[in-house]
Design an enzyme around this catalytic site. Sequence first.
Site, mmCIF file in Angstrom:
data_model
loop_
_atom_site.group_PDB
_atom_site.id
_atom_site.type_symbol
_atom_site.label_atom_id
_atom_site.label_comp_id
_atom_site.label_asym_id
_atom_site.label_seq_id
_atom_site.Cartn_x
_atom_site.Cartn_y
_atom_site.Cartn_z
ATOM 1 N N CYS A 71 0.819 -1.353 -0.133
ATOM 2 C CA CYS A 71 0.177 0.071 -0.001
ATOM 3 C C CYS A 71 0.732 1.301 0.059
ATOM 4 O O CYS A 71 0.620 2.302 -0.728
ATOM 5 C CB CYS A 71 -1.119 0.018 1.203
ATOM 6 S SG CYS A 71 -0.297 -0.398 2.739
ATOM 7 N N ASN A 72 1.908 1.153 0.900
ATOM 8 C CA ASN A 72 2.886 2.421 0.790
ATOM 9 C C ASN A 72 3.410 2.345 -0.609
ATOM 10 O O ASN A 72 3.727 3.386 -1.237
ATOM 11 C CB ASN A 72 3.910 2.119 1.719
ATOM 12 C CG ASN A 72 3.400 2.258 3.291
ATOM 13 O OD1 ASN A 72 2.867 3.214 3.585
ATOM 14 N ND2 ASN A 72 3.628 1.113 4.069
#
Lengths: 342, 342, 342, 342
Positions: free
Chosen positions: B149-150
């Site tokens: 997600c990052n």
Amino acid sequence: MAHNVAILGASGYTGAELIRLISQHPNIEITALGAERKAGMQMADVFPHLRHLSLPTLCTIDEIDFSQIDLCFCALPHKTSQQVIANLPSDLKIVDLSADFRLRDPAEYEKWYGNAHAALAQQGEAVYGLTEFYRSEITSARLVAGTGCNAATGQFALRPLISAGVIDLDEIILDMKCAVSGAGRALKENLLHAELSEGYNAYALGSTHRHLGEFDQEFSLIAGRPVKVQFTPHLLPVNRGILATTYVKGDAVDIHATFAAAYREEPFIEVLPFGTAPSTHDVRGSNFVHIGVAADRVAGRATVFAALDNLTKGSSGQALQNANLMLGEDETAGLMMAPLFP
Amino acid sequence: MAHNVAILGASGYTGAELIRLISQHPNIEITALGAERKAGMQMADVFPHLRHLSLPTLCTIDEIDFSQIDLCFCALPHKTSQQVIANLPSDLKIVDLSADFRLRDPAEYEKWYGNAHAALAQQGEAVYGLTEFYRSEITSARLVAGTGCNAATGQFALRPLISAGVIDLDEIILDMKCAVSGAGRALKENLLHAELSEGYNAYALGSTHRHLGEFDQEFSLIAGRPVKVQFTPHLLPVNRGILATTYVKGDAVDIHATFAAAYREEPFIEVLPFGTAPSTHDVRGSNFVHIGVAADRVAGRATVFAALDNLTKGSSGQALQNANLMLGEDETAGLMMAPLFP
Amino acid sequence: MAHNVAILGASGYTGAELIRLISQHPNIEITALGAERKAGMQMADVFPHLRHLSLPTLCTIDEIDFSQIDLCFCALPHKTSQQVIANLPSDLKIVDLSADFRLRDPAEYEKWYGNAHAALAQQGEAVYGLTEFYRSEITSARLVAGTGCNAATGQFALRPLISAGVIDLDEIILDMKCAVSGAGRALKENLLHAELSEGYNAYALGSTHRHLGEFDQEFSLIAGRPVKVQFTPHLLPVNRGILATTYVKGDAVDIHATFAAAYREEPFIEVLPFGTAPSTHDVRGSNFVHIGVAADRVAGRATVFAALDNLTKGSSGQALQNANLMLGEDETAGLMMAPLFP
Amino acid sequence: MAHNVAILGASGYTGAELIRLISQHPNIEITALGAERKAGMQMADVFPHLRHLSLPTLCTIDEIDFSQIDLCFCALPHKTSQQVIANLPSDLKIVDLSADFRLRDPAEYEKWYGNAHAALAQQGEAVYGLTEFYRSEITSARLVAGTGCNAATGQFALRPLISAGVIDLDEIILDMKCAVSGAGRALKENLLHAELSEGYNAYALGSTHRHLGEFDQEFSLIAGRPVKVQFTPHLLPVNRGILATTYVKGDAVDIHATFAAAYREEPFIEVLPFGTAPSTHDVRGSNFVHIGVAADRVAGRATVFAALDNLTKGSSGQALQNANLMLGEDETAGLMMAPLFP
């Protein structure tokens, strides 16, 4: 073939929530967005979370051609709403989200809201908008009055019990826990993050909250005699969600069975297994209501819980559900999104 | 004609998010839900917010008949995922949400994750799942590896700039602010409400976060030479949302124009007007990415922001977007819901 | 023998925080509380959390007999503060918490605040109130200018490094995460709980925040040449706490050693072990500062963190610390309370 | 001359809170900190917010020389606490914060906690630690049993009314709103930030919460006949604070006057003006209790509110208050800090 709708009061939370919901509706198109003070602005600037949508520029009410509108949502403040609606075309279908048309008796309205009603003709024809209990009236109504969000929650927890005669009508306590978005986008110190987060308190002490007007009207009507509940709301540091904890006298098993029967066919109302507590976490952003019942250790006493999202089922979701009925659409259209968790 | 899908790891947050999204998809049906430790349970008991849905009973992976499945989502922990996928039918379409197939080089995988890869054959065929940049490969892929997600957030903020050559490749700083659901449903003290709310801190100091493996792989590939960004993530007291604040050297106006061109046709990426800061508030619960660019007072330096919901666009929404491509569905099907605000 | 103090601006957050702190001070008595718009009210009604204290009734500034006051805290808005202070007795000791006397150069003041300074004489004698670095000047000062809360945080993270010459002065990035109480009790939409909680965003993009005036003044003074940092603040959904994440070029071990030496004797500054991230959770409600240092994987680059409570060490705690010096009290009197966790 | 104290269970929240409070006490020194699983660690590593204090290294109970200890705080889990205390020196003064010695009747203990009591001798001598109502017994006690945090809150709201005979004893409803730190540092899914924030629910439905054992014991003792209240706790997304909303039958004005008389001399109990709602915001981090009373519109019914901080007045603050009495110190020593707001 899409229905054209207008939303008046598009720069408030319930207006934005209507847009969020309608953006997923297969047959409704937003044709006009009224917002007096922000007329001329784009929604992307007022509510950036809606910037992916193609929406009309905000305008004043005067600029809207209502002859092209099939239904108008009024998400205006109370008092303002009655003045505006009094001047809208008399054949325009309207779903009003304000408090202005909820109380049938003008004296009751004046008692709770402090001013004489300015649209008595419209008040006379308004249908109370608690969909599950006024479905047929709403289907044929021209003007539907959306309920208070607390009022909706309390009624989901109590109406079937009063109808069925399974609780003591003189001993009803409603302890309500309310999210802050119910207060709208008002600039008040107690609604600031720094003042609200990490704590809570009651307000409208001593059963003085205006939504009591709705409880009194509706419960007394069902019971056929005056019913006066005790009702204390609490402001909690969350954005969405109302939980009603209702203390009643009656047999908990009967109460649970009464709910199961009353709500069996309802698409948005879930009766939890006996002894289960509903959580506002589990309805956030959705049109669902979760109902729970537990017996107390003191015989003959029960606790009833109802949880819903004040902005959705308690306000804009209810409004769209009613509009669906009024427009001949499937009642659940645009409303079956799952809650957002976590 | 509906596609049948299975979700393995249905009792975690990304599994639940997949169900939430698919519940609004017109052509996908959930046929099996795998959850080893909770096999035999109903989803209504694991995630009460999904109780309105008719869903299969949770089961073990062994109990699933994959011959009836068109596509399988693996929302399992890393290490577990590669072991499971190694044993799934070799012609089954798979979208993996774990970290196991993101890195193409097994040595890089071992460096960042500390163990030798146990499914090298599958790793070799996996396509990196950042939809907007691998669309055609994903469309024809059998196995797609969902991004971190990052990693997704940082790439949306930087890939077009690296491709266009408008920033200094040796001076890239990624200061990331991350919501807690990115850590999953793990029982750790620092994820408790009492420990996390009302404060924040950095973690994985010194550019040691595993998602750097993805940055290194992708940015170096685009640039045609090694690129090593500095990346510091911070854990924040919110449930959903990642904000990347990216400090780069380059002309801010060029940078903004580069984004505008790169993302012009993208249904989920909104490039905000120059000088505007995106907010995670405005993408919550949605598949949208908001990009912002500002010039610094120091000439030749710019700040680039990207905001998205880690569970949706950063994980399960991306997964469904990829599945849509793999199944021949419209890429946006089930994913156009508006963000939830407030 | 107690010192008598007045607090002007007692109805704001920094005023209330001063009262909280002074209530634990052995030798300071609050003799007057000024609050123009709430004059005549009791503090128990303005801030119920202080109702256990015996405090003077709120009054207008005109009603205060300053001849009985040993020191006056001005917790007024900027612009107002300079006007008020220009008219206070010229021998009255004053600790000002506003922005009005922080910048020594009137032209810089006008550049950052947009108006000509209205109390140039007082500005000329004001001492910058960052206690740890101006201790002797503060001890003998008549008028001390409290620093900005972000400015304090950034300076704790950078001053020793600039003094020691261990970092590149042209490559300093300050990514700041700020609690909402730093914005005061202002009624603004973005400070409402419903708008702020559960999300975050940057503001004052492009190094335009007014606290940059302080950074420029102080860092350039130490360095003996102009220093212009990049500074991006972010608004976070917490009430107290600032975290500065500072990206610098220099040797991380040298940097850590520099801090250890510089802050060895400081009662309120804790330098964490190398590689440890400070958290705002661990300083809430206290006057402490936590400093952390980590090396980046890119050689020659380091990340420096500073965490403090904006209302305490960043504002009212700093003010009391300065007042202690000015009044000949122990510098830590009233300030050694432990942080509140959880 | 300082008293030496030990704290057993120093790695939990109530242990940390004791250290926070005692750090401001003029005459108490912490000589030993017990924490079995973290023995050998420094408090700075277990609770970084306490790193500014000089504290003993954590150790096992066996390592403590109790001959040097004047008083021992036991902040251990229940069941563990009784086993430990049974083996401590029989003349050691002890304040126990667990549930183990609150119930006088071993049968009641077994009923609510599910196991036979393992330290009956000590149970027999224990004094119930609700300071304001057992002051003289506590002063001369060797072993004091701290109350449950909910139990304390409910008793502050009801004891004077039961004593004075101004309410109906068979119609008492306690709707309690509880902060999450009351559950301790337990690793449970529902205590995770992602699961708890932004929502709420009831638990221990049907008056099954263990603190009812205390209500039954105490209220029946005062009344001289069995009293069984209805009690429903709710878990709220805040870290500190309990609010009891109590629905009673009686005259609200009499009730308010009863509180005013009963608490007139109490240093920590503030009775708010009639009709005012207390807020947990206004007691956070302090030892104060705020009491409010309102009349309902239904004649003869009243609502009583009590707000306190569960970790302070509901647990560790109460413990220190009791220790002060047992050690001959001023009852309020170390406890007069103002609440933290915002």
